[in-house]
Design an enzyme around this catalytic site. Structure first.
Site, PDB file in Angstrom:
ATOM      1  N   GLY A   1      -6.079  25.977  15.032  1.00 48.58           N
ATOM      2  CA  GLY A   1      -6.375  25.991  16.456  1.00 48.58           C
ATOM      3  C   GLY A   1      -5.551  26.997  17.242  1.00 48.58           C
ATOM      4  CB  CYS A   2      -2.488  28.783  16.699  1.00 49.36           C
ATOM      5  SG  CYS A   2      -1.614  27.255  17.093  1.00 49.36           S
ATOM      6  CB  VAL A   3      -5.506  33.094  18.940  1.00 47.68           C
ATOM      7  CG1 VAL A   3      -5.909  34.533  18.696  1.00 47.68           C
ATOM      8  CG2 VAL A   3      -6.607  32.361  19.687  1.00 47.68           C
ATOM      9  CB  SER A   4      -0.571  33.832  17.196  1.00 48.10           C
ATOM     10  OG  SER A   4      -0.814  34.554  18.369  1.00 48.10           O
TER      11      SER A   4
END
Length: 143
Positions: A47-50
């Site tokens: 759920g994190c872009v990074s």
């Protein structure tokens, strides 16, 4: 080790968001390094872009109560700083303390909702959700 109250006080002293971003990046530089083995799929926060990794271990305090200890990392400077803030808030806490902490209210107090991209805000929420799930699991296994 910096406390969440020190971070709150420092944020209050910084009026400009450019200065706050720099401070968050500085906090990220204080993170304990994560080993290659801990940069694993199991530790990766979805759920994190990074890319974000949270590695957890459970220690028992003098009363035998579990405490969740975290180290974390990210491939993005600002996100490393956000990881540092999340870990300052949660690492070393008992599952009950973790579940009793309203991290999102704190992030709103810091102004993150207005000054982070929606993707970064979602990533922050994903980190908090992961730690809260770990706390629920630790409570269930202790019962």
């Amino acid at each position: 080790m910096t406390t969440i109250d020190e971070i709150r006080d420092n944020f209050a002293l910084l009026d400009e968001w450019d200065d706050r971003y720099r401070y968050v990046i500085e906090l990220g530089r204080t993170l304990e390094p994560l080993s290659e083995a801990e940069h694993s799929a199991e530790n990766k926060v979805q759920g994190c872009v990074s890319q974000v990794w949270l590695s957890k271990r459970i220690e028992r305090d003098a009363n035998g109560e579990p405490r969740l200890i975290y180290i974390g990392d990210s491939d993005a400077h600002i996100v490393r700083g956000l990881v540092a803030i999340v870990l300052t808030l949660f690492s070393g806490q008992t599952p009950k303390e973790i579940l009793g902490t309203d991290a999102l209210a704190l992030f709103d107090e810091f102004g993150f909702r207005d000054h982070l991209t929606p993707q970064r805000s979602n990533g922050l929420r994903s980190m908090v959700d992961r730690i809260r799930n770990d706390a629920r699991e630790a409570l269930a296994s202790a019962a």
